[in-house]
Scaffold this active site. Structure first.
Site, mmCIF file in Angstrom:
data_model
loop_
_atom_site.group_PDB
_atom_site.id
_atom_site.type_symbol
_atom_site.label_atom_id
_atom_site.label_comp_id
_atom_site.label_asym_id
_atom_site.label_seq_id
_atom_site.Cartn_x
_atom_site.Cartn_y
_atom_site.Cartn_z
ATOM 1 N N SER A 102 0.918 -1.040 -0.143
ATOM 2 C CA SER A 102 -0.085 -0.033 0.026
ATOM 3 C C SER A 102 0.885 1.270 0.028
ATOM 4 C CB SER A 102 -0.771 0.057 1.192
ATOM 5 O OG SER A 102 -1.357 1.340 1.454
ATOM 6 N N TYR B 299 -1.934 -0.686 9.853
ATOM 7 C CA TYR B 299 -2.109 -1.083 8.414
ATOM 8 C C TYR B 299 -0.824 -0.964 7.769
ATOM 9 C CZ TYR B 299 -4.000 -1.515 3.859
ATOM 10 O OH TYR B 299 -4.060 -1.912 2.579
#
Ligand code: NAD
Length: 248
Positions: free
Chosen positions: A141, A154
């Protein structure tokens, strides 16, 4: 389009979103595709059916990506069913976010267990079975490399995946196996809908990109298909950011 004829690919979390788009793309490029799902057998079957209707070959497997045992069994089963493994796409992920002072241990575990431990467990088993010149592609990401409020844990999980990939690339390179990570920006899926009516952050995230819009799951699948192909034979240990210029 690349030619993946004769290759066997495993895509984790392939029942929807980027995983489903990747399964369809790799099958369209000629690979036999195994896709895993956790809790949506009907959605997984719909992806398998769509691939079959388009002339491809696919099979769905139930496996919890947070379970090391399930991941190992999944890889072994795919190898047994299809005679080998050429391409592993570690796509399964959950997106647990929130301010650090409120962040729970449960959400920490969910991020780490699915993305980092899950990718590690499939890579560990796949490393024993991947054929020479195999491919491992992980989903990272943009927040693996840039901060964003609420995304710390995350992002840490995704950064862990990307750095794991670099060492594994050096371990497996002698067999021609490449190991890379794709870092998507905002992509329109159930995890991160582009519709401002569904997602209060959608307009802000779109506005942070150079292109002024969300990406599509197919646009990430294209990058994954490239890394899975012979065209990317000399790309390994790399991080490919596909974010519409968000981090430019
Ligand atoms: P999604 O929520 O639509 O799909 C995630 C997939 O992972 C689903 O198929 C889900 O069933 C599967 N999954 C989740 N937990 C699982 C488990 N325990 N076992 C097996 N499967 C499990 O999200 P997406 O946008 O398609 O995300 C795909 C990947 O891309 C994820 O790793 C995500 O973190 C990453 N990503 C997405 C975006 C985005 O904006 N959508 C941005 C950056 C990275």
């Amino acid at each position: 389009m690349s030619d993946l004829t004769g290759k066997v690919a495993l895509v984790t979390g392939g029942s929807r979103g980027i995983g489903a788009a990747t399964a369809k793309r790799l099958a369209a490029d000629g690979a036999t595709v195994a896709l895993s799902y956790h809790s949506s057998p009907d959605a997984a079957r719909a992806v398998v059916d769509a691939i079959a209707e388009a002339g491809g070959t696919a099979q769905a497997y139930r496996a919890d990506a947070a379970s090391p045992e399930a991941n190992a069994a999944l890889v072994r089963q795919v190898v047994e069913d299809h005679g080998g493994l050429d391409i592993l796409v570690n796509n399964a992920g959950v997106y647990k976010t929130g301010p650090v002072h409120e962040f729970s241990d449960e959400d920490y575990d969910a991020n780490l267990d699915v993305s980092l431990r899950g990718s590690f467990a499939t890579i560990r088993e796949a490393a024993k079975h991947l054929r020479d010149d195999g491919r491992i592609v992980n989903l990272g990401s943009v927040v693996a490399n840039t901060g964003m409020p609420g995304n710390g844990i995350y992002g840490a999980a995704k950064a862990g995946v990307a750095i794991l990939a670099k060492s594994v690339a050096k371990e497996l390179g002698g067999r021609g196996i490449t190991v890379n990570t794709v870092h998507p920006g905002p992509i329109d899926t159930d995890m991160n809908p582009a519709d401002p009516g569904e997602n209060p952050y959608a307009a802000t995230l779109a506005g942070m990109t150079a292109l002024g819009r969300y990406g599509t799951a197919d646009e990430i699948a294209s990058a994954i298909a490239f890394l899975a192909s012979d065209d990317a034979a000399y790309v390994t240990g790399a991080e490919l950011t596909v974010d519409g210029g968000m981090t430019a």
